[in-house]
Enzyme design. Structure first.
Site, mmCIF file in Angstrom:
data_model
loop_
_atom_site.group_PDB
_atom_site.id
_atom_site.type_symbol
_atom_site.label_atom_id
_atom_site.label_comp_id
_atom_site.label_asym_id
_atom_site.label_seq_id
_atom_site.Cartn_x
_atom_site.Cartn_y
_atom_site.Cartn_z
ATOM 1 N N CYS A 3 30.882 15.748 6.382
ATOM 2 C CA CYS A 3 29.794 17.078 5.987
ATOM 3 C C CYS A 3 29.484 16.192 4.673
ATOM 4 O O CYS A 3 30.654 16.916 3.949
ATOM 5 C CB CYS A 3 30.320 18.594 5.915
ATOM 6 S SG CYS A 3 29.540 19.308 5.456
ATOM 7 N N CYS A 6 31.313 19.459 2.359
ATOM 8 C CA CYS A 6 32.487 19.418 2.252
ATOM 9 C C CYS A 6 33.067 18.195 0.881
ATOM 10 O O CYS A 6 34.233 18.030 0.294
ATOM 11 C CB CYS A 6 33.609 19.163 3.751
ATOM 12 S SG CYS A 6 33.118 20.647 3.834
ATOM 13 N N ASP A 29 20.610 19.273 -6.983
ATOM 14 C CA ASP A 29 20.076 19.034 -6.100
ATOM 15 C C ASP A 29 19.839 17.554 -6.238
ATOM 16 O O ASP A 29 19.129 17.260 -7.479
ATOM 17 C CB ASP A 29 18.482 19.205 -6.036
ATOM 18 C CG ASP A 29 18.548 18.984 -3.807
ATOM 19 O OD1 ASP A 29 18.392 20.206 -3.036
ATOM 20 O OD2 ASP A 29 18.301 17.704 -3.466
ATOM 21 N N HIS A 45 33.619 26.169 4.645
ATOM 22 C CA HIS A 45 33.002 25.284 5.673
ATOM 23 C C HIS A 45 32.346 26.539 6.598
ATOM 24 O O HIS A 45 33.075 26.778 7.495
ATOM 25 C CB HIS A 45 33.367 24.170 5.946
ATOM 26 C CG HIS A 45 32.424 23.858 7.024
ATOM 27 N ND1 HIS A 45 31.378 22.511 6.423
ATOM 28 C CD2 HIS A 45 31.058 23.872 8.546
ATOM 29 C CE1 HIS A 45 30.015 22.633 7.474
ATOM 30 N NE2 HIS A 45 30.604 22.765 8.710
ATOM 31 N N ASN A 85 18.198 27.474 4.234
ATOM 32 C CA ASN A 85 17.315 26.815 5.171
ATOM 33 C C ASN A 85 18.368 27.048 6.244
ATOM 34 O O ASN A 85 19.444 26.668 6.389
ATOM 35 C CB ASN A 85 16.690 26.157 4.936
ATOM 36 C CG ASN A 85 15.269 26.047 3.874
ATOM 37 O OD1 ASN A 85 14.542 26.614 3.897
ATOM 38 N ND2 ASN A 85 15.717 24.921 3.098
ATOM 39 N N HIS A 96 25.751 22.829 5.977
ATOM 40 C CA HIS A 96 27.195 23.476 5.328
ATOM 41 C C HIS A 96 26.390 24.537 4.348
ATOM 42 O O HIS A 96 25.030 24.329 3.510
ATOM 43 C CB HIS A 96 27.745 22.066 4.085
ATOM 44 C CG HIS A 96 28.767 23.122 3.693
ATOM 45 N ND1 HIS A 96 30.313 22.345 3.535
ATOM 46 C CD2 HIS A 96 28.522 23.889 2.454
ATOM 47 C CE1 HIS A 96 30.565 23.757 2.189
ATOM 48 N NE2 HIS A 96 29.976 24.342 2.200
ATOM 49 N N HIS A 98 23.966 26.874 2.443
ATOM 50 C CA HIS A 98 23.931 26.858 0.460
ATOM 51 C C HIS A 98 22.391 27.120 0.443
ATOM 52 O O HIS A 98 21.846 27.572 0.534
ATOM 53 C CB HIS A 98 24.325 24.811 0.592
ATOM 54 C CG HIS A 98 22.785 23.885 1.458
ATOM 55 N ND1 HIS A 98 22.781 23.305 2.586
ATOM 56 C CD2 HIS A 98 21.329 24.083 1.105
ATOM 57 C CE1 HIS A 98 21.701 23.382 3.027
ATOM 58 N NE2 HIS A 98 20.939 23.511 2.232
ATOM 59 N N HIS A 100 19.593 27.346 -3.048
ATOM 60 C CA HIS A 100 19.009 26.838 -3.783
ATOM 61 C C HIS A 100 18.803 27.518 -4.949
ATOM 62 O O HIS A 100 17.986 29.020 -4.955
ATOM 63 C CB HIS A 100 17.096 26.129 -2.619
ATOM 64 C CG HIS A 100 17.368 25.037 -1.770
ATOM 65 N ND1 HIS A 100 16.890 23.577 -1.842
ATOM 66 C CD2 HIS A 100 17.987 25.362 -0.430
ATOM 67 C CE1 HIS A 100 17.706 23.463 -0.838
ATOM 68 N NE2 HIS A 100 17.803 23.917 0.538
HETATM 69 P P1 AMP Z 1 18.186 21.924 2.748
HETATM 70 O O1 AMP Z 1 17.160 20.993 3.801
HETATM 71 O O2 AMP Z 1 18.057 23.095 2.802
HETATM 72 O O3 AMP Z 1 19.968 21.680 4.238
HETATM 73 O O4 AMP Z 1 19.022 21.671 2.055
HETATM 74 C C1 AMP Z 1 19.357 20.410 1.769
HETATM 75 C C2 AMP Z 1 19.720 20.132 0.062
HETATM 76 O O5 AMP Z 1 20.641 19.073 -0.338
HETATM 77 C C3 AMP Z 1 18.302 19.467 -0.494
HETATM 78 O O6 AMP Z 1 17.186 19.394 -0.623
HETATM 79 C C4 AMP Z 1 18.741 17.398 -0.355
HETATM 80 O O7 AMP Z 1 17.727 16.776 -1.241
HETATM 81 C C5 AMP Z 1 20.190 17.850 -0.992
HETATM 82 N N1 AMP Z 1 21.055 16.839 -1.552
HETATM 83 C C6 AMP Z 1 21.654 15.607 -0.232
HETATM 84 N N2 AMP Z 1 22.571 15.079 -0.438
HETATM 85 C C7 AMP Z 1 22.662 15.391 -1.539
HETATM 86 C C8 AMP Z 1 23.580 15.214 -2.481
HETATM 87 N N3 AMP Z 1 24.835 14.659 -2.461
HETATM 88 N N4 AMP Z 1 23.434 15.450 -3.526
HETATM 89 C C9 AMP Z 1 23.060 16.698 -4.370
HETATM 90 N N5 AMP Z 1 21.711 16.999 -3.254
HETATM 91 C C10 AMP Z 1 21.629 16.602 -1.798
HETATM 92 ZN ZN ZN Z 2 31.221 20.532 4.781
#
Ligand code: AMP
Ligand code: ZN
Length: 112
Positions: A3, A6, A29, A45, A85, A96, A98, A100
């Site tokens: 993940c 994580c 992001d 997680h 989402n 995981h 999150h 926004h």
């Molecule tokens: P979601 O589409 O809601 O699952 O959002 C996942 C978000 O994680 C996206 O906006 C990606 O740009 C962001 N993301 C993915 N990998 C990373 C990372 N290593 N560091 C920061 N943001 C990330």
């Molecule tokens: Zn995780």
């Protein structure tokens, strides 16, 4: 477990942290959709909103208790949007939980 969030919590993948305490982490992001685009995650997680239960929901409350301060600290002085989402139709790409935080400009009205 493979993940990426994580791994960010453990420091195995770099991130730009904007807030951290014992339960949660907020970081920028990597692909910002607005001038302010921060993700807030529980250190535990939880795969998505679908994984929120009576046993773990305190961390979700803790996230929301901290969101106003995180948003303002990051520059959302005139409002912001909080989005999560969940699942395939919502195009959840990281499994995981999150939240926004989007802001720093006047956001579009259309949510999809
Ligand atoms: P979601 O589409 O809601 O699952 O959002 C996942 C978000 O994680 C996206 O906006 C990606 O740009 C962001 N993301 C993915 N990998 C990373 C990372 N290593 N560091 C920061 N943001 C990330
Ligand atoms: Zn995780």
């Amino acid at each position: 477990m493979d993940c990426i969030f994580c791994k960010i919590i453990k420091g195995e993948i770099p991130s730009t942290k904007v807030y951290e305490d014992e339960k949660i982490l907020a970081f920028k992001d990597i692909n910002p959709m607005a001038p302010v685009h921060v993700l807030v995650i529980p250190k535990e997680h939880i795969p998505s909103c679908d994984g929120i239960t009576a046993q773990n929901s305190a961390v979700v409350a803790h996230i929301f208790e901290n969101i106003p301060e995180i948003a303002k600290k990051c520059g959302c002085t005139n409002g912001y949007r909080v989005i999560t989402n969940c699942g395939d139709d919502a195009k959840q790409s990281v499994k995981h939980l999150h939240f926004h935080i989007l802001g720093g400009k006047s956001l579009p009205e259309n949510m999809g």
